[in-house]
Enzyme design. Structure first.
Site, PDB file in Angstrom:
ATOM      1  N   GLU A   1       0.970  -1.198   0.004  1.00 32.32           N
ATOM      2  CA  GLU A   1       0.068  -0.143  -0.087  1.00 32.32           C
ATOM      3  C   GLU A   1       1.005   1.161   0.094  1.00 32.32           C
ATOM      4  O   GLU A   1       1.869   1.365   0.754  1.00 32.32           O
ATOM      5  CB  GLU A   1      -0.839   0.049   1.165  1.00 32.32           C
ATOM      6  CG  GLU A   1      -0.996   1.326   1.901  1.00 32.32           C
ATOM      7  CD  GLU A   1      -1.607   1.168   3.349  1.00 32.32           C
ATOM      8  OE1 GLU A   1      -1.485   0.067   3.983  1.00 32.32           O
ATOM      9  OE2 GLU A   1      -2.291   2.162   3.872  1.00 32.32           O
TER      10      GLU A   1
ATOM     11  N   ASP B   1      -0.303  -1.740   6.206  1.00 30.18           N
ATOM     12  CA  ASP B   1      -0.063  -1.311   7.777  1.00 30.18           C
ATOM     13  C   ASP B   1      -0.849  -1.976   8.623  1.00 30.18           C
ATOM     14  O   ASP B   1      -1.950  -2.747   8.391  1.00 30.18           O
ATOM     15  CB  ASP B   1      -0.618   0.277   7.896  1.00 30.18           C
ATOM     16  CG  ASP B   1       0.516   1.134   7.108  1.00 30.18           C
ATOM     17  OD1 ASP B   1       1.331   0.807   6.665  1.00 30.18           O
ATOM     18  OD2 ASP B   1       0.032   2.480   6.849  1.00 30.18           O
TER      19      ASP B   1
ATOM     20  N   ASP C   1      -6.900   1.064   8.986  1.00 25.61           N
ATOM     21  CA  ASP C   1      -6.780   1.609   7.670  1.00 25.61           C
ATOM     22  C   ASP C   1      -6.178   0.679   6.777  1.00 25.61           C
ATOM     23  O   ASP C   1      -6.407   0.048   5.568  1.00 25.61           O
ATOM     24  CB  ASP C   1      -6.148   3.027   7.265  1.00 25.61           C
ATOM     25  CG  ASP C   1      -7.149   3.906   7.328  1.00 25.61           C
ATOM     26  OD1 ASP C   1      -8.262   3.673   7.438  1.00 25.61           O
ATOM     27  OD2 ASP C   1      -6.337   5.132   7.485  1.00 25.61           O
TER      28      ASP C   1
END
Ligand code: 0RA
Length: 646
Positions: free
Chosen positions: A434, A512, A516
């Site tokens: 990401e 992460d 999110d």
């Protein structure tokens, strides 16, 4: 003769049967599929299936399943109880024969219609062979009988231990740790999903699941009851509860066609995904087969005929294909077949020819009635089909662009891909990362010999809500197809996946370790689940697990993946250590990322597996819905079940 029948005949001889039990211990995978998490849970299903059969024969209403504190399992039913009288041929009690002879299963009850059955249909003796300890208790004729076994061998002849007014059978088993080396810890959600499924597939039965390892706030064991009065129509409602239904009711039927019991329930929703789930004798037929093709034929034929007659297709400039009738359709098909022929790679494809016409006829009758009685719904459905056809034409163009890009080899790979130098796909890994900055760190930290990096920009498209052509037009998704070397769509099947040119055998989603991040991981997973499902099924898809904390004291540095681990490290270091909480991959330097998350020697990769098709479907639609709390809760509960990869 099926393999199972052969096995039964083979084991009819008692001496050979003894060898049978040893053979199960020597080659457990031949009987239960594998000796990992899946096989471990399969033991429970195998025991429950006997109780389900007893219920289907009309003799049992309640089944209680307990996960005991020590991870042993107890299954109790209120059926007739396994007979305990002397088995003439074997010279021991019938109970002992059922428990210790491979394939002895339902031999006593020739009249009963044995339809339930674990995937491998091997019987409770198999579970016994793979258990350190098993205890069978029978409540029958006003008395209680008991027998125990160790690794499948009876410890003593059946003994009478008391009087009772109850009826039924109780089995408690402890899986053998020397066989199930990966884990012997049961997952509550996995068992709950299967029991829920069984209660919908066999309406009227009440199944309780109790987890004695976990208590709620009031100190009571975690417990759930599964019971369905409506069967499949309720199942469809459950499965589609987070989607928006297109029409008010569920279309359903239950009956017998050509002597084959057929049950179908279906509903259209506003999504673009096709969700068909089929069962034969309570087994999920993941690869489909004749019942599924019968369903498709009945559906397409009936809707087409209705649309033609109603004039709704007048002036249409494009053709309508079979696929178009199934966009936004959720359906469950369940048939009971006396002698099922299972084919396909995973033996979950029904081969019996006669079933196709039975299901097709059943569906035609059900749908024709429904459309005639609900003309407004009929119109809504046909309009949806027309829109699907329109979108399909747009999608084909977009897909052809993906294909073209894949075919070009020079300069064909996405510019953002940092490829590895190794070319043997089996050795190669790709990290889907990401964000560009984390992508940069990963690029520096990796072993470029066998690790490739593909950074993905922010939130990727939510494929659960997007139309198919939007999916194929999406830049990040196109990049994934090209980087992986996967193409989609053949002449015969527009959704078929071609993995023959797959460039990496490990695809690692690296996000992460926060909310999110897990949302993004879930978006990527949803894409794989809906569009590259075989990648998941073949075990190519993994999730990386970056640490949450860095604990420092003097020169000492240690990483922690959860709070307990963090506290333990602090304690070990003698307190007063500095704790850094990583908010994202970006806070780690390249070396730290390599050490903790990418280096095969130290990292933990979680392999993504689908252990219940229907539940996976429901969970993805739930996860991709608008509510965050259930999603977060789910991810937190499930992230514990890690598959370690060395
Ligand atoms: C064969 C015959 C009879 C009962 C069963 C099998 C039976 C097996 C299991 C396994 C788990 N629960 C079960 N409940 C029943 C009895 C036939 C009779 O009583 O006439």
């Amino acid at each position: 003769m099926s393999d199972i029948e052969k096995k039964q005949q083979y084991s009819a001889d008692s001496i050979q049967a003894l060898e049978g039990m040893e053979h199960v211990r020597m080659r457990p995978s031949m009987y239960i599929g594998d000796v990992g998490v899946r096989g471990l849970h399969h033991l429970v299903y195998e025991v429950i299936d006997n109780s389900i059969d007893e219920a289907l024969a009309g003799h049992c209403n309640n089944i209680d399943v307990y996960i005991n504190e020590d991870n042993s399992i107890t299954v109790r039913d209120d059926g007739r109880g396994i007979p305990v009288d002397m088995h003439k041929k074997e010279g021991v009690s019938a109970l002992e024969v059922v428990m210790t002879k491979i394939g002895a299963g339902g031999k006593f009850d020739k009249d009963s219609y044995k339809v339930s059955g674990g995937l491998h249909g091997v019987g409770v003796s198999c579970v016994n062979a793979l258990s350190d300890h098993l205890k069978a208790t029978v409540f029958r004729n006003g008395q209680i009988y008991e027998q125990e076994y160790e690794k499948g061998k009876a410890s003593y002849p059946v003994k009478l231990i008391g009087d009772t007014e109850k009826r039924g059978t109780e089995v408690t088993f402890t899986p053998d740790k020397s066989i199930f080396q990966q884990t012997t810890e049961y997952n509550y959600d996995t068992l709950a999903a299967r029991l829920r499924e069984l209660s919908y597939l066999n309406k009227g039965i009440t199944i309780h699941l109790t987890d004695k390892r976990h208590q709620d706030d009031e100190g009571n064991d975690v417990k759930e009851t599964f019971h369905s009065t409506e069967g499949l129509s309720e199942f469809v409602g459950y499965l589609d509860s987070t989607r928006e239904q297109l029409t008010a009711g569920v279309i359903s039927m239950e009956g017998e066609k050509n002597g084959i019991p057929v049950e179908v329930a279906m509903v259209y929703n506003t999504s673009y995904a096709e969700n068909l789930h089929s069962y034969v004798n309570n087994i999920n037929t993941h690869e489909g087969g004749t019942h599924l093709s019968g369903f498709r034929r009945g559906l397409t034929g009936t809707l087409k005929k209705y649309a033609d007659n109603s004039g709704l297709l007048k002036n249409l400039k494009f053709d309508i294909a079979g696929d178009d009738f199934r966009e936004g359709l959720t359906a469950i098909i369940s048939v009971k077949v006396a002698e099922p022929q299972f084919e396909g790679q995973t033996k979950t494809k029904l081969g019996n020819r006669e079933v196709s016409a039975a299901v097709s006829q059943a569906v035609s009758e059900m749908l024709t009635d429904y459309l005639e009685e609900n003309p407004n719904d009929a119109k809504t459905i046909i309009q949806k089909v027309i829109l699907a056809a329109q979108a399909r034409h747009a999608a084909r163009k977009a897909r052809e662009m993906v294909q073209r890009k894949t075919v070009m080899s020079i300069g064909g790979l996405p510019g953002k891909l940092s490829d590895c130098s190794e070319t043997d796909p089996e050795q190669c890994e790709i990290f889907l990362v990401e964000g560009d900055s984390a992508g940069g760190t990963a690029k520096q930290g990796r072993d470029r010999n066998f690790q490739a990096i593909l950074p993905l920009r922010g939130k990727i498209l939510n494929v659960e809500k997007a139309m198919v052509h939007k999916v194929f037009e999406n830049e990040e998704i196109k990049n994934m197809f090209t980087a992986l070397g996967v193409t989609i769509g053949t002449e015969e099947d527009s959704k078929a996946l071609n993995l023959s040119k797959l460039r990496y055998h490990k695809v690692v989603i690296m996000c992460d370790a926060d909310v999110d991040g897990s949302h993004i991981a879930t978006l990527i997973l949803t894409f794989f689940f809906r569009f590259m499902r075989e990648m998941v099924e073949q075990g190519y898809v993994y999730i990386a697990t970056p640490p949450l904390y860095l604990v420092k004291k003097g020169q000492k540095r240690e990483y922690a993946w959860d709070d307990d681990q963090r506290d333990l490290i602090v304690q070990k270091m003698g307190g007063s250590a500095t704790i850094q909480r990583y908010k994202g991959l970006g806070e780690m330097n390249a070396e730290q990322l390599w050490d903790t998350t990418m280096n095969p020697e130290f990292r933990t990769l979680r392999q993504v597996v689908i252990d219940n098709d229907v539940e996976a479907d429901r969970v993805f639609s739930m996860l991709m819905g608008d509510e965050v709390p259930p999603r977060r809760d789910f991810i937190e509960r499930n992230s514990k079940y890690a598959n370690i990869d060395a």
